[in-house]
Design a protein around this motif. Sequence first.
Motif, PDB file in Angstrom:
ATOM      1  N   ALA A 168      -2.491  11.070  -6.558  1.00 60.63           N
ATOM      2  CA  ALA A 168      -2.874  11.022  -5.145  1.00 60.63           C
ATOM      3  C   ALA A 168      -2.666  12.376  -4.483  1.00 60.63           C
ATOM      4  O   ALA A 168      -3.503  12.831  -3.690  1.00 60.63           O
ATOM      5  CB  ALA A 168      -2.056   9.945  -4.425  1.00 60.63           C
ATOM      6  N   ILE A 169      -1.559  13.020  -4.793  1.00 60.32           N
ATOM      7  CA  ILE A 169      -1.303  14.353  -4.229  1.00 60.32           C
ATOM      8  C   ILE A 169      -2.385  15.328  -4.672  1.00 60.32           C
ATOM      9  O   ILE A 169      -2.881  16.138  -3.872  1.00 60.32           O
ATOM     10  CB  ILE A 169       0.098  14.837  -4.656  1.00 60.32           C
ATOM     11  N   GLU A 170      -2.774  15.268  -5.936  1.00 63.59           N
ATOM     12  CA  GLU A 170      -3.825  16.162  -6.443  1.00 63.59           C
ATOM     13  C   GLU A 170      -5.137  15.938  -5.700  1.00 63.59           C
ATOM     14  O   GLU A 170      -5.851  16.888  -5.357  1.00 63.59           O
ATOM     15  CB  GLU A 170      -4.021  15.944  -7.936  1.00 63.59           C
ATOM     16  N   LEU A 171      -5.487  14.683  -5.438  1.00 61.95           N
ATOM     17  CA  LEU A 171      -6.714  14.387  -4.699  1.00 61.95           C
ATOM     18  C   LEU A 171      -6.664  14.964  -3.287  1.00 61.95           C
ATOM     19  O   LEU A 171      -7.628  15.589  -2.814  1.00 61.95           O
ATOM     20  CB  LEU A 171      -6.936  12.876  -4.626  1.00 61.95           C
ATOM     21  N   ALA A 172      -5.532  14.746  -2.604  1.00 61.90           N
ATOM     22  CA  ALA A 172      -5.408  15.243  -1.241  1.00 61.90           C
ATOM     23  C   ALA A 172      -5.443  16.768  -1.202  1.00 61.90           C
ATOM     24  O   ALA A 172      -6.095  17.367  -0.335  1.00 61.90           O
ATOM     25  CB  ALA A 172      -4.119  14.724  -0.609  1.00 61.90           C
ATOM     26  N   LEU A 173      -4.765  17.416  -2.139  1.00 63.23           N
ATOM     27  CA  LEU A 173      -4.778  18.880  -2.188  1.00 63.23           C
ATOM     28  C   LEU A 173      -6.177  19.416  -2.483  1.00 63.23           C
ATOM     29  O   LEU A 173      -6.613  20.405  -1.885  1.00 63.23           O
ATOM     30  CB  LEU A 173      -3.790  19.377  -3.242  1.00 63.23           C
ATOM     31  N   GLY A 197       0.805  -1.205   0.000  1.00 60.00           N
ATOM     32  CA  GLY A 197       0.000   0.000   0.000  1.00 60.00           C
ATOM     33  C   GLY A 197       0.837   1.253   0.000  1.00 60.00           C
ATOM     34  O   GLY A 197       2.063   1.215   0.106  1.00 60.00           O
ATOM     35  N   ALA A 198       0.154   2.371  -0.118  1.00 61.65           N
ATOM     36  CA  ALA A 198       0.810   3.674  -0.121  1.00 61.65           C
ATOM     37  C   ALA A 198      -0.073   4.681   0.589  1.00 61.65           C
ATOM     38  O   ALA A 198      -1.305   4.583   0.552  1.00 61.65           O
ATOM     39  CB  ALA A 198       1.078   4.127  -1.547  1.00 61.65           C
ATOM     40  N   GLU A 199       0.561   5.618   1.250  1.00 64.31           N
ATOM     41  CA  GLU A 199      -0.147   6.714   1.911  1.00 64.31           C
ATOM     42  C   GLU A 199       0.577   8.014   1.593  1.00 64.31           C
ATOM     43  O   GLU A 199       1.809   8.084   1.673  1.00 64.31           O
ATOM     44  CB  GLU A 199      -0.184   6.515   3.424  1.00 64.31           C
ATOM     45  N   ILE A 200      -0.199   9.024   1.243  1.00 61.73           N
ATOM     46  CA  ILE A 200       0.387  10.353   1.069  1.00 61.73           C
ATOM     47  C   ILE A 200      -0.441  11.325   1.894  1.00 61.73           C
ATOM     48  O   ILE A 200      -1.644  11.148   2.087  1.00 61.73           O
ATOM     49  CB  ILE A 200       0.444  10.793  -0.408  1.00 61.73           C
ATOM     50  N   SER A 201       0.219  12.351   2.404  1.00 59.82           N
ATOM     51  CA  SER A 201      -0.490  13.382   3.168  1.00 59.82           C
ATOM     52  C   SER A 201       0.014  14.753   2.759  1.00 59.82           C
ATOM     53  O   SER A 201       1.185  14.924   2.403  1.00 59.82           O
ATOM     54  CB  SER A 201      -0.303  13.176   4.672  1.00 59.82           C
ATOM     55  N   VAL A 202      -0.878  15.721   2.799  1.00 54.22           N
ATOM     56  CA  VAL A 202      -0.534  17.119   2.530  1.00 54.22           C
ATOM     57  C   VAL A 202      -1.020  17.959   3.699  1.00 54.22           C
ATOM     58  O   VAL A 202      -1.946  17.574   4.429  1.00 54.22           O
ATOM     59  CB  VAL A 202      -1.170  17.621   1.215  1.00 54.22           C
ATOM     60  N   ARG A 203      -0.392  19.097   3.879  1.00 53.00           N
ATOM     61  CA  ARG A 203      -0.838  20.043   4.905  1.00 53.00           C
ATOM     62  C   ARG A 203      -0.522  21.457   4.449  1.00 53.00           C
ATOM     63  O   ARG A 203       0.600  21.739   4.043  1.00 53.00           O
ATOM     64  CB  ARG A 203      -0.167  19.756   6.253  1.00 53.00           C
ATOM     65  N   MET A 204      -1.542  22.302   4.513  1.00 53.65           N
ATOM     66  CA  MET A 204      -1.418  23.705   4.127  1.00 53.65           C
ATOM     67  C   MET A 204      -0.832  23.833   2.724  1.00 53.65           C
ATOM     68  O   MET A 204       0.038  24.652   2.447  1.00 53.65           O
ATOM     69  CB  MET A 204      -0.583  24.471   5.144  1.00 53.65           C
ATOM     70  N   GLY A 205      -1.333  22.995   1.823  1.00 55.18           N
ATOM     71  CA  GLY A 205      -0.960  23.092   0.423  1.00 55.18           C
ATOM     72  C   GLY A 205       0.372  22.473   0.059  1.00 55.18           C
ATOM     73  O   GLY A 205       0.797  22.555  -1.100  1.00 55.18           O
ATOM     74  N   CYS A 210      -8.944  18.025  -1.716  1.00 56.30           N
ATOM     75  CA  CYS A 210      -9.738  17.811  -0.502  1.00 56.30           C
ATOM     76  C   CYS A 210      -9.437  18.912   0.516  1.00 56.30           C
ATOM     77  O   CYS A 210     -10.354  19.551   1.052  1.00 56.30           O
ATOM     78  CB  CYS A 210      -9.417  16.437   0.063  1.00 56.30           C
ATOM     79  N   GLU A 211      -8.159  19.121   0.797  1.00 57.02           N
ATOM     80  CA  GLU A 211      -7.795  20.138   1.778  1.00 57.02           C
ATOM     81  C   GLU A 211      -8.200  21.531   1.315  1.00 57.02           C
ATOM     82  O   GLU A 211      -8.730  22.331   2.107  1.00 57.02           O
ATOM     83  CB  GLU A 211      -6.296  20.097   2.056  1.00 57.02           C
ATOM     84  N   ASN A 212      -7.964  21.848   0.043  1.00 54.39           N
ATOM     85  CA  ASN A 212      -8.309  23.171  -0.460  1.00 54.39           C
ATOM     86  C   ASN A 212      -9.797  23.464  -0.361  1.00 54.39           C
ATOM     87  O   ASN A 212     -10.207  24.587  -0.054  1.00 54.39           O
ATOM     88  CB  ASN A 212      -7.847  23.324  -1.912  1.00 54.39           C
ATOM     89  N   ALA A 213     -10.627  22.444  -0.615  1.00 48.78           N
ATOM     90  CA  ALA A 213     -12.077  22.636  -0.502  1.00 48.78           C
ATOM     91  C   ALA A 213     -12.464  22.975   0.928  1.00 48.78           C
ATOM     92  O   ALA A 213     -13.338  23.810   1.168  1.00 48.78           O
ATOM     93  CB  ALA A 213     -12.809  21.389  -0.980  1.00 48.78           C
TER      94      ALA A 213
END
Length: 446
Positions: free
Chosen positions: A134-139, A42-50, A141-144
């Motif tokens: 995956a990064i685009e999806l997380a960004l 598996g893989a996990e990616i996380s973003v915070r504040m863009g 989500c956070e941006n919304a």
Amino acid sequence: MTQAFDAAAQQTLLEARVADALEQARRLGADACEVGASVDQGAEISVRMGEVETVELARDQGIAVTVYVGKRKGSASSSDAGEASIRAVVEKAIAIARHTGEDPASGLADAELMATEFPDLEVHHPWQLTTDEAIELALACENAGRAVEGIANSDGAGVSSGEGVRVYGNSHGFLAGQRGSRHSLSCMLIARDEQGMQRDYDYSSVRDPALLASPEAIGRSAAERTLRRLGSKRPATGRLPVMFAPEMAGGLINHLLGAIAGGALYREASFLCDSLGKPLFPEWFSLGEKPREIGAMASAAFDNDGVYTRDNLFVDGGRVASYMLSAYSARRLGMTSTGNAGGARNLRIQAPLDSQRELLERMGRGVLVTELMGQGVNGVTGDYSRGAAGFWVENGEIQYPVEEFTIAGNLNDMFANLLGVGDDIDTRGSVHSGSWLIDNMTVAGG
């Protein structure tokens, strides 16, 4: 996002290694043996504040061998499933068995209980997702979420995707495997007012990535959940009805399952010992499992003993209808396995369902609990005491958020005082439940 994972080839390889371990155990003098092997990637990616915070790729594998020499049992495991390692694990398991005491309940599940049908339960849905996607999806989500007025900060958003294979075999000749996948998207946000900061989150978790909620919907929901916690107060103290939000109600079901699990029962460490046939809930309430439900989060054709899974009713018409038993715990209790080695699968409630509005009106005055803290549940006595946060309800209407209070009762009384179940069912896990309205609990606030 991950290296290529050929689930079919991995299953074939694991089946060969399990068969090899079983044969080596036979040659080395074991009377019986059971082997489980698995590989997960598996893989996990996380973003915070863009910004990207983490990108993690993981691959885990292992093999576990249990042998029986007479009524003596030995177990050993390894994260290396190579041929040399398998022999070493089998030898170690046999050496352990020869030095353990006899246990009359030890042994494989009965041969006639082995699963013989293996339908496609549609639980394996690989996701060909690149790291950039995956990064685009997380960004997104956070941006919304951050775009919602009042959101001051973010604890981040994340995407997780994984798949795996598990194989089980034993010396009855049983050998079978199952593939599975799990994917999720989550977001946690922070809001601030004159009283301080509040945070909340939302997520989506599925077998099939096509069923994930949109990143924008998750981000906005996380923001709304965070903002509604601003201005929290401490509630009044008293004996009040408490409504558990769906995620919290699922925890109550897990407490019930722990109490009817064979391990707790034969150790006499459950408040539901000798409860078969006795009333526990109102007559309109039933609870069962559907382990072969297509596409569900915990579906499986066989349990961890190789026993076939089947629909079980644990509560029928308010009464305890069945315990949750593995082969070993069933023997200890003089009963038969219910196909629950490894736990219950896909819990479903059978009851009349009401809207949250109807439940709030029935409540009148009390608290809606949306978060629980602490581990204050005694499985032996059923005593229940947890820190909580949620909302104060007056005249059937949500008035304001509340926090820093405790709810307490006894699970026997709480189950008996169940007034209604909501139609707001949380389907993200193995336990599907709506809100629960429970009468006459102790609420200790300011």
